[in-house]
Enzyme design. Structure first.
Site, PDB file in Angstrom:
ATOM      1  N   CYS A   2      18.843   1.893  55.826  1.00  0.00           N
ATOM      2  CA  CYS A   2      18.433   2.293  57.042  1.00  0.00           C
ATOM      3  C   CYS A   2      19.449   1.698  58.049  1.00  0.00           C
ATOM      4  CB  CYS A   2      17.109   1.909  57.480  1.00  0.00           C
ATOM      5  SG  CYS A   2      15.878   2.650  55.951  1.00  0.00           S
ATOM      6  N   ARG A  27      24.147   5.412  57.469  1.00  0.00           N
ATOM      7  CA  ARG A  27      23.229   4.735  56.666  1.00  0.00           C
ATOM      8  C   ARG A  27      21.970   5.398  56.375  1.00  0.00           C
ATOM      9  NH1 ARG A  27      24.993  -0.655  57.166  1.00  0.00           N
ATOM     10  NH2 ARG A  27      22.721  -1.281  56.501  1.00  0.00           N
ATOM     11  N   TRP A  71      16.752   6.143  55.515  1.00  0.00           N
ATOM     12  CA  TRP A  71      16.992   6.652  54.227  1.00  0.00           C
ATOM     13  C   TRP A  71      15.366   6.228  53.642  1.00  0.00           C
ATOM     14  CZ3 TRP A  71      17.334   4.798  48.973  1.00  0.00           C
ATOM     15  CH2 TRP A  71      17.875   5.683  48.209  1.00  0.00           C
ATOM     16  N   ASN A  95      15.019  -2.272  57.991  1.00  0.00           N
ATOM     17  CA  ASN A  95      15.724  -2.064  56.927  1.00  0.00           C
ATOM     18  C   ASN A  95      15.746  -3.037  55.680  1.00  0.00           C
ATOM     19  OD1 ASN A  95      17.866  -1.246  55.242  1.00  0.00           O
ATOM     20  ND2 ASN A  95      19.389  -2.342  56.387  1.00  0.00           N
ATOM     21  N   GLY A  96      15.321  -2.343  54.652  1.00  0.00           N
ATOM     22  CA  GLY A  96      15.178  -3.188  53.081  1.00  0.00           C
ATOM     23  C   GLY A  96      13.888  -2.688  52.618  1.00  0.00           C
ATOM     24  N   GLU A 462      35.778  10.208  39.137  1.00  0.00           N
ATOM     25  CA  GLU A 462      35.834  10.088  40.573  1.00  0.00           C
ATOM     26  C   GLU A 462      35.777  11.390  41.182  1.00  0.00           C
ATOM     27  OE1 GLU A 462      34.563   8.138  42.805  1.00  0.00           O
ATOM     28  OE2 GLU A 462      35.478   8.673  44.453  1.00  0.00           O
ATOM     29  N   LYS A 466      33.068  12.945  43.452  1.00  0.00           N
ATOM     30  CA  LYS A 466      33.046  13.585  44.649  1.00  0.00           C
ATOM     31  C   LYS A 466      32.827  14.709  45.141  1.00  0.00           C
ATOM     32  CE  LYS A 466      34.010  10.931  46.262  1.00  0.00           C
ATOM     33  NZ  LYS A 466      33.867   9.226  46.426  1.00  0.00           N
ATOM     34  N   GLU A 469      28.782  15.289  44.860  1.00  0.00           N
ATOM     35  CA  GLU A 469      28.185  14.544  45.915  1.00  0.00           C
ATOM     36  C   GLU A 469      28.133  15.402  47.325  1.00  0.00           C
ATOM     37  OE1 GLU A 469      28.734  10.369  47.402  1.00  0.00           O
ATOM     38  OE2 GLU A 469      30.836  10.620  46.628  1.00  0.00           O
ATOM     39  N   HIS A 485      33.693  17.219  21.192  1.00  0.00           N
ATOM     40  CA  HIS A 485      32.798  16.389  20.735  1.00  0.00           C
ATOM     41  C   HIS A 485      31.394  16.709  21.088  1.00  0.00           C
ATOM     42  CE1 HIS A 485      35.429  14.166  18.116  1.00  0.00           C
ATOM     43  NE2 HIS A 485      36.212  13.826  19.291  1.00  0.00           N
ATOM     44  N   LYS A 585      25.010   5.696  52.862  1.00  0.00           N
ATOM     45  CA  LYS A 585      26.443   5.015  52.640  1.00  0.00           C
ATOM     46  C   LYS A 585      26.158   3.835  51.982  1.00  0.00           C
ATOM     47  CE  LYS A 585      30.817   4.726  53.521  1.00  0.00           C
ATOM     48  NZ  LYS A 585      31.745   5.586  52.594  1.00  0.00           N
TER      49      LYS A 585
END
Ligand code: M6R
Length: 590
Positions: A2, A27, A71, A95-96, A462, A466, A469, A485, A585
Site C-alpha cells: 500500500c 504500490r 493492495w 501499510n503492512g 524473464e 514480463k 504479468e 522432457h 510494485k
C-alpha cells in the site's frame, strides 16, 4: 504494497493528498481514500477502485490530512475495506500487516467496539481511541506497543492540528517543504518536500505547528537529520510517452550508464578489492521475481569468474531453508525496491548465519540497505511501472560489475567497457527492434513459451514473466533442453515459442529445439544475437528478431526485445501495462 501519505500546515490538504496518491498508486490500486481535518472535524472519502475513483475528494480542503492507496491483503477490495479507518475521533491509514489483529479485534469487540471492515488495519483506530486520554503521544505509543507485524501508519486526530506517522518494518519518509509531509517513498514527496529524513524501525514522527518532533516506541526523543531529496528519486512523469513501461524501457541505456558511474563514484570497486583479500568460499545471489532472474543471469557467468560455487536462490524459499553456518559466504541480495519482505528477511537470515551481505538495490534508503555490509547502487531512477524493465538491466549491470570487481585483475576494466557497449547496443535495439509482428502473434496465441540455454535461460524466464504479468497470456520459461522432457506436449498450432539465442556455442542446440516445436505444428519466434544464426533458422521461425551481441552482458541486450514484445502485446490487447491486475510494485508481505 500500500501507499500512505500525510500532510500538515498546508492549504488545501486534499489537493496535495490526491496528487500524492496518484504518485503512489503503483504500490497498490485496489482502493483509495483520503481524510482531512477541517474546522468542522475529520472528513473522509474512500472507495474501491483506482485513485481516480476518489477524484471528488480533491475539493475537501483541510489544513492536514492522510491518504491511502491499497493492495488488498485482509478483506476484498470494497469501499468498507478501503482506508482510512475512523473511530473515536481518529482516522488511520496503514501499510503492512498487523499479525495479531484477530486477537486484538476479539479483545476490542469484547468491550463493545463494532468493526466496519474485514481489514487487519481497523484495530489500530480502535486501540488509539481506547488509549486516548487527551495525550496523542501516549495513545500512539501505547497502541504501537500492542501491534505485531509490519506497520507504517499515518494518524489524524480531531483535536490535533497535525498528524502522527509510525514506522516499523514498512517505510516512512518525513519531508519538509511548504509544510510537513510523510509518505511511503521519496518520489511521492518530490514537488512537496525539498528536505527529507528516513525514519528507522521503532520511530514515531509528530508533525505540528512547529514542524516535526520524533520519539521512539518508549517515548524517548530522537533526532533525525534532514537532507535534500536525491534528484534521481524524483519522478519525472511519463515525459510524453503513453505509458511508464515504454518510457522506462527507453531509459535502459541511461540506467546502465548511471549504474556503472555510481559503482565507480561510490567506491564499490575498492570495497570489493578489500573483500577479495578476506577470501570467501561461496556466493549466494538472491531475490524475487525479476530480481531473481537478474541473480540467476549473474550466477551463470559468476562461477567461472570467481572460481568458487555461485548459486541463485529465490528469497521466499531461501529464508525458510535450514542452513549451515555461512561464514566465508557472500550473500548478494537483489531488490529494486529494497523493501521486498522475503528478500530483506533472507538477507537478515544469511547475516545472522555469518554471511557478508551485499545489497544490490535501486532505493538507497530502503530496509535492505540497513541489513547490508556493502551497498551496490542500481541507478535506474524511479521506476513507476509495476513491471520491472530498466531496473532489471541496472541489476544485471550492477551484479556484473560486482563479480568482476571481486574477481580483480583486468576483469573490472573489461566489465566497464562491455557495459558501455551494452548500453549503446540497447539504444540500437530499442530504436530498431522489430517487436510488433511477434507481439501480434503473442496477442493471438493460446500460450507463449520462452526457451533458452545457458545464460539465455534466465532471459527466457524473464521474457515469460514480463509477458504474463502485463498481458495475462499463460506461458512458461524453460531451459531449451527441457522442452522435450515434457512441456513439448503443450505445443500445438495455437502456441508460440520464443527462443533466445545469444551464445554461438549453444546456438545449434537451441535451434534444434525450435525445429522440434515447428515439427509439431507450433509457431516460433527467435531473438537472435549477431553471429548466432544457424543455417535454416530464419526460415523455420516465423519471426526473427536480430539483436547485437554482448559477450559479457547477453541478458541485458536480450531484455530489450523481450520487454518490447510484452509491452506491445499488452497494448494490442488493451491491457494497462503500468498497473497489471492483482499486482503491486513492492511486495512487503509474505
Ligand atoms: O523490488 P524487488 O526487486 O525486490 O521486487 C521483486 C519482484 O516483486 C518484482 O521483480 C516483480 O517480479 C515485478 N513485478 C517484475 O516485473
Amino acid at each position: 504494497m500500500c501507499g500512505i501519505i500525510a500532510c500538515a500546515g498546508v492549504r488545501r490538504a486534499s489537493e496535495i493528498l490526491y496528487k500524492g496518491l496518484c504518485d503512489l498508486e503503483y504500490r497498490g490500486y485496489d482502493s483509495a481514500g483520503i481524510s482531512v481535518r477541517r474546522e468542522d472535524g475529520i472528513v473522509t472519502v474512500k472507495r474501491a477502485g483506482r485513485v481516480s475513483a476518489i477524484e471528488c475528494a480533491r475539493r475537501l480542503g483541510g489544513d492536514a490530512g492522510i491518504g491511502h492507496t491499497r493492495w488488498a491483503t485482509h478483506g476484498a477490495p470494497t469501499d468498507a475495506n478501503a482506508h482510512p479507518h475512523n473511530f473515536g475521533g481518529f482516522s488511520v491509514v496503514h501499510n503492512g500487516i498487523i499479525e495479531n489483529y484477530a486477537q486484538l479485534k476479539a479483545e476490542l469487540a469484547a468491550r463493545g467496539d463494532e468493526f466496519l471492515s474485514q481489514t487487519d488495519s481497523e484495530v489500530v483506530a480502535h486501540l488509539l481511541a481506547k488509549y486516548y486520554r487527551g495525550d496523542l503521544k501516549e495513545a500512539v505509543i501505547r497502541t504501537v506497543r500492542r501491534l505485531k507485524g509490519a506497520f507504517a501508519l499515518c494518524i489524524l486526530h480531531e483535536e490535533f492540528g497535525g498528524f502522527a506517522a509510525v514506522k516499523y518494518r514498512s517505510p516512512v519518509i518525513a519531508g519538509y517543504g511548504s509544510g510537513c509531509f510523510a509518505a511511503s517513498d521519496m518520489p511521492a514527496l518530490s514537488g512537496l518536500a525539498d528536505r527529507v529524513a528516513v525514519l528507522k524501525d521503532g520511530q514515531i514522527a509528530f508533525a505540528g505547528e512547529n514542524g516535526f518532533t520524533f520519539c521512539d516506541f518508549d517515548g524517548n526523543a530522537v533526532s533525525l537529520t534532514f537532507s535534500p531529496l536525491p534528484p534521481q528519486l524524483r519522478s519525472g512523469g511519463k515525459a510524453g510517452f503513453p505509458h511508464y513501461m515504454i518510457k522506462e524501457i527507453n531509459e535502459i541505456p541511461a540506467a546502465i550508464r548511471q549504474t556503472a558511474a555510481a559503482f565507480e563514484a561510490e567506491g564499490c570497486a575498492r570495497a570489493f578489492a578489500k573483500l577479495r583479500r578476506k577470501k570467501f568460499s561461496q556466493v549466494i545471489v538472491c531475490g524475487c521475481g525479476t530480481a531473481y532472474h537478474a541473480a540467476l543471469a549473474a550466477a551463470y557467468g559468476g562461477e567461472e569468474l570467481l572460481g568458487v560455487p555461485v548459486r541463485a536462490e529465490t528469497a521466499g524459499e531461501y529464508r525458510y531453508r535450514r542452513r549451515r553456518k555461512l561464514s566465508g559466504t557472500l550473500f548478494v541480495a537483489v531488490s529494486q525496491s529494497g523493501e521486498t519482505a522475503d528478500t530483506v528477511e533472507a538477507a537478515r537470515a544469511a547475516k545472522a548465519a555469518g554471511a557478508r551481505v551485499i545489497a544490490v538495490t535501486n532505493v538507497p534508503y530502503s530496509a535492505l540497505t540497513s541489513v547490508a555490509d556493502v551497498v551496490v547502487p542500481v541507478r535506474a531512477g524511479a521506476e513507476i511501472c509495476v513491471a520491472a524493465t530498466k531496473s532489471y538491466c541496472g541489476q544485471c549491470a550492477a551484479l556484473g560489475l560486482t563479480f568482476c570487481a571481486l574477481a580483480g585483475g583486468r576483469h573490472y576494466g573489461r566489465a566497464k567497457r562491455a557495459l558501455a557497449e551494452a548500453a549503446a547496443m540497447c539504444a540500437d535495439a530499442i530504436s530498431g527492434c522489430a517487436a510488433e509482428d511477434a507481439a501480434r502473434a503473442c496477442a493471438s496465441a493460446s500460450a507463449v513459451y520462452f526457451i533458452g540455454r545457458g545464460a539465455d535461460y534466465p532471459s527466457a524466464l524473464e521474457g515469460s514473466l514480463k509477458l504474463k504479468e502485463v498481458s495475462y497470456i499463460p506461458g512458461e520459461g524453460y531451459p531449451a533442453g527441457e522442452l522435450k522432457h515434457g512441456p513439448i506436449a503443450l505445443i500445438d498450432g495455437g502456441t508460440l515459442t520464443v527462443a533466445v539465442i545469444t551464445d554461438p556455442a549453444l546456438a545449434e542446440k537451441t535451434a534444434s529445439a525450435v525445429e522440434q516445436v515447428c515439427a509439431r505444428g507450433g509457431r516460433a519466434a527467435v531473438v537472435c544475437a549477431e553471429g548466432c544464426e544457424t543455417a535454416g533458422l530464419r526460415g523455420r521461425a516465423e519471426y526473427f528478431i536480430a539483436i547485437p551481441r554482448s559477450e559479457l552482458f547477453p541478458a541485458i541486450v536480450a531484455a530489450v526485445p523481450l520487454q518490447l514484445i510484452a509491452y506491445r502485446t499488452a497494448v494490442i490487447l488493451g491491457r494497462d501495462p503500468d498497473k497489471p491486475r492483482n499486482l503491486a510494485k513492492s511486495v512487503t508481505v509474505e
